[in-house]
Design an enzyme around this catalytic site. Structure first.
Site, PDB file in Angstrom:
ATOM      1  N   LYS A 102       1.217  -5.554  -1.367  1.00  0.00           N
ATOM      2  CA  LYS A 102       0.924  -5.988  -2.740  1.00  0.00           C
ATOM      3  C   LYS A 102       0.933  -7.508  -2.888  1.00  0.00           C
ATOM      4  O   LYS A 102       0.145  -8.074  -3.634  1.00  0.00           O
ATOM      5  CB  LYS A 102       1.944  -5.359  -3.699  1.00  0.00           C
TER       6      LYS A 102
ATOM      7  N   PHE B 187      10.262   2.097  -2.623  1.00  0.00           N
ATOM      8  CA  PHE B 187       9.572   3.090  -3.437  1.00  0.00           C
ATOM      9  C   PHE B 187       8.081   3.133  -3.063  1.00  0.00           C
ATOM     10  O   PHE B 187       7.430   2.103  -2.993  1.00  0.00           O
ATOM     11  CB  PHE B 187       9.723   2.749  -4.935  1.00  0.00           C
ATOM     12  N   GLN B 188       7.593   4.325  -2.833  1.00  0.00           N
ATOM     13  CA  GLN B 188       6.192   4.566  -2.420  1.00  0.00           C
ATOM     14  C   GLN B 188       5.814   3.799  -1.157  1.00  0.00           C
ATOM     15  O   GLN B 188       4.673   3.387  -0.989  1.00  0.00           O
ATOM     16  CB  GLN B 188       5.220   4.266  -3.570  1.00  0.00           C
TER      17      GLN B 188
ATOM     18  N   GLU C  53      -6.611  11.972  -4.384  1.00  0.00           N
ATOM     19  CA  GLU C  53      -7.154  11.013  -3.407  1.00  0.00           C
ATOM     20  C   GLU C  53      -7.976  11.673  -2.300  1.00  0.00           C
ATOM     21  O   GLU C  53      -8.883  11.066  -1.737  1.00  0.00           O
ATOM     22  CB  GLU C  53      -6.028  10.185  -2.790  1.00  0.00           C
TER      23      GLU C  53
END
Lengths: 163, 579
Positions: free
Chosen positions: B170, B120-121, B58
């Site tokens: 999300k 998570f993440q 990235e």
């Protein structure tokens, strides 16, 4: 030199963190900080007491202006202004001390806002200097707890900080 | 049917994001997919206006976007996932921030209801990026996406440009949840309104001071390039017959081949540029910020100068050096106003004084003049840059990493045009050069794009050779290989009795084979006589990435070099000479 900065800020999450972060990143002092929404709920007003020479204060105000969420700001200490801070002090008071503490609170125009058999909680409002003087005056009394609001300020006369 | 045409289209959050980018005129997005951005990537897949470039890390995506912005003036766009995707982008965001480069970084985030649960993440990207962005924002409602994209581009590209991070949970991009899409035409913020024009009274005062100057200097920085004001700057400098120096970020803002150009200034600036600054009576700073790598000790900085300072950012004015005549505004309209006022002004330049000043400058030019020692046994890095300049006719886009090679490129590739020199000046990010070259080559496929690097820097993003293969990016890599972290070694030579603490690059790969393994052409150059044929071959291979591993003198230092703690004009001129 001590300066009182008043900042109008978009009342959005993260805006306050940006102001506080700026001071930490650039190594500026914060003596006190208060913040709450104004009569317009989309705008918060923040009062910040800081110290520095003219060059440092100039940088602070310029850097604050650069933050996208800062709408307006003023250095209150540049002109006539009123500043107030609220303090609540909880002191231990034995029977023989109670009269003396009460007298002391009266002299500072403080109010006893809560009592128990062994304690007084006193509220004092004024400039930061006055609050410190009151703590000095309590010399000999056991302070259990002190809480101060930090300074709020407003310009004297018709000058305003508003949109 | 008319009613259908006026009804806004219904789109999901992910599709709105991509459509908004298209409406903003974005051609390429650089990024890397992951869980939190899968809806967005699916929306990307279903259209053809916005193209996605898949990097291998990235950080490279941010440098590609950044370099595109540096070359074109328009914001570059990055798309990364939450957590490690976002944190990998941090160095690139900080790089853009330090050099005021417009960039929009879209980061995925875990679902709104998971934020704060150490999901998570999950990482607090707004918190992490806050000190290194111009602004950052989070999407709270999918229907706000078009407005927030517009706002991100507006903030990134206006005033003093900079990176903007847009954090998108999300659940803001779920394909089945659709909302009416409308892209705002323009945007107004009550809290942000950068002053563009500059105060005419201040401009007049500046002009009067410049016209009366006996020893003036024009000190032009990256703001001239960002503000697309090279033309105005050049015209004004010629009318005022003033010597011009460019900062590292400003190279190309004024043509290096022009007789009025006196070279770069600062730590590794030319002898004459630093002397002119120190002895000037008027310093005209345009889009520059008196960085510590320019001023040397601020207490000893240019003792006799009246300072005029144009900058769009008021916080840059009088930050380190007090400005006597501050002008807050965009460089271009301020210079235009200055030219306009100059036409009507009847005062004459002090021709005698300027004549003497130029006479003095001529003498200073002869003192060092960019000379370097010749070596019978080794190729000199400076000679390599001069040869690259010849082979590209001085017209290439040159990106660099950070270290000695960067300074040699800055000193010896004479930039005549703005936007051609692309380097990480403020943050000094190793690993910048290759992805930066890729970002430029993608948008200007017919242009010659050269990455000047070293064997230390190139290995910080070498995986991008794979991306180059995928997208056919025929950049030329000039690896000035001296087997040391050269700038670290130079400081260790000068300040630590040559104790090379971890500055030696042991176990280097065979770069030729490495380039070949990625499907490119590798050429090794170890002797002086091999350089010309190698460069000829490399630049003849138009569409190929050619990795030139050029072995150069490991003992070379960058000179001139300002003496730490001294005034601008106190310099080492070689290993044995100082002012």
């Amino acid at each position: 030199m001590r300066h009182i900065l008043s900042v109008l800020l978009e009342n959005e999450s993260g805006a306050l963190a940006r102001v506080v972060g700026l001071f930490a990143q650039r190594g500026y002092n914060i003596d006190s900080l208060t913040v709450a929404a104004t009569e317009d709920p989309t705008i918060s007003r923040l009062t910040l007491v800081t110290r520095g020479d003219d060059q440092v204060i100039e940088q602070i105000t310029k850097q604050l202006h650069k933050l996208i969420e800062v709408v307006k700001l003023a250095d209150l200490s540049e002109s006539a202004h009123i500043e107030r801070e609220l303090m609540m002090v909880k002191v231990k008071t034995t029977a023989e001390q109670r009269e003396e503490v009460k007298r002391c609170a009266d002299i500072f125009r403080g109010q006893i806002i809560d009592i128990t058999a062994n304690t007084y909680t006193i509220q004092v409002v004024g400039t930061s200097d006055k609050l410190e003087a009151f703590i000095q005056a309590l010399n000999g009394t056991q302070i259990l707890e002190t809480v101060r609001s930090g300074v709020s300020g407003i310009s004297r006369g018709e000058r305003t900080l508003s949109l | 049917m008319t009613s259908q045409n006026t009804q806004p289209e219904l789109l999901s959050g992910g599709a709105m994001l991509i459509r908004a980018l298209a409406d903003e005129g974005v051609e390429y997005v650089y990024g890397y997919p992951g869980g939190a951005v899968l809806h967005i990537y699916d929306a990307m897949f279903q259209q053809h206006q916005v193209k996605h470039v898949l990097v291998r890390h990235e950080q490279a995506a941010t440098h590609m976007a950044d370099a595109y912005a540096r070359a074109s003036g328009k914001a570059g766009v990055v798309l990364v996932t939450s957590g490690p995707g976002a944190t990998n982008a941090v160095t690139g965001i900080a790089t853009a921030y330090m050099d005021s480069i417009p960039m929009v970084v879209i980061c995925g985030q875990v679902m709104s209801h998971l934020i704060g649960d150490d999901a998570f993440q999950e990482t607090d990207m707004l918190g992490i990026s806050r000190p290194i962005v111009k602004h950052n924002m989070s999407v709270r409602r999918p229907e706000d996406i078009p407005y927030l994209v517009k706002k991100a581009f507006y903030i990134a590209q206006s005033g003093r440009p900079g990176p903007v991070v847009l954090d998108i949970p999300k659940d803001m991009t779920i394909p089945s949840q659709k909302f009416p899409y409308e892209y705002p035409k323009d945007i107004k913020l009550r809290s942000y309104n950068p002053n563009a024009k500059g105060h005419p009274g201040q401009i007049k005062k500046a002009l009067t001071t410049l016209l009366a100057a006996k020893k003036p200097v024009l000190y032009a920085g990256g703001g001239v390039i960002l503000g697309q004001a090279s033309e105005e700057l050049t015209v004004l400098a010629r009318k005022l017959n003033v010597p011009v120096t460019n900062t590292l970020m400003g190279l190309g803002a004024y043509p290096a081949s022009d007789p009025q150009f006196i070279g770069m200034l600062g730590m590794h600036g030319s002898y004459e540029a630093n002397q002119v600054m120190h002895n000037a009576d008027v310093i005209f700073a345009v889009g520059a910020r008196f960085d510590d790598r320019v001023t040397n000790a601020t207490k000893k900085f240019c003792p006799n100068a009246t300072i005029i300072h144009i900058d769009i950012d008021p916080a840059s004015i009088s930050k380190t050096i007090n400005a006597h005549i501050p002008i807050v505004g965009l460089v271009k309209p301020v210079l235009q106003e200055m030219l306009h006022q100059l036409e009507k002004n009847k005062s004459e330049l002090d021709k005698d004084a300027l004549g003497q000043w130029w006479q003095q400058i001529k003498q200073w030019r002869e003192v060092h003049g960019g000379r370097y020692d010749q070596s019978p046994s080794h190729l000199k890095p400076q000679a390599v840059i001069e040869a690259v300049h010849r082979h590209t006719k001085g017209d290439a886009y040159v990106t660099s990493d950070v270290g000695q090679h960067q300074m040699f490129a800055a000193q010896y590739y004479k930039f005549d045009k703005p936007n051609r020199w692309i380097n990480s000046g403020g943050l000094g990010t190793m690993g910048f050069g290759l992805p930066a070259a890729m970002g430029v080559k993608l948008h200007y496929p017919d242009a010659e794009v050269v990455c000047v690097t070293g064997e230390g820097s190139i290995q910080m993003n070498i995986q991008e050779l794979s991306t180059c293969k995928q997208y056919g990016l025929g950049v030329k890599i000039i690896n000035l290989n001296n087997g040391y972290l050269g700038m670290v070694k130079q400081w260790q030579d000068m300040n630590y009795d040559s104790r090379y603490s971890s500055s030696y690059m042991d176990s280097l790969p065979d770069f030729v084979k490495l380039a070949e393994a990625y499907g490119h052409v590798g050429i090794r150059v170890t002797k002086a006589e091999e350089l010309e044929p190698a460069l000829e071959r490399a630049f003849a291979l138009k569409d190929k990435l050619v990795f030139l591993d050029i072995h150069v003198d490991p003992t070379e230092h960058v000179y001139p070099m300002q003496i730490p703690g001294g005034a601008m004009n106190e310099m080492f001129l070689s290993k044995t000479e100082r002012t």
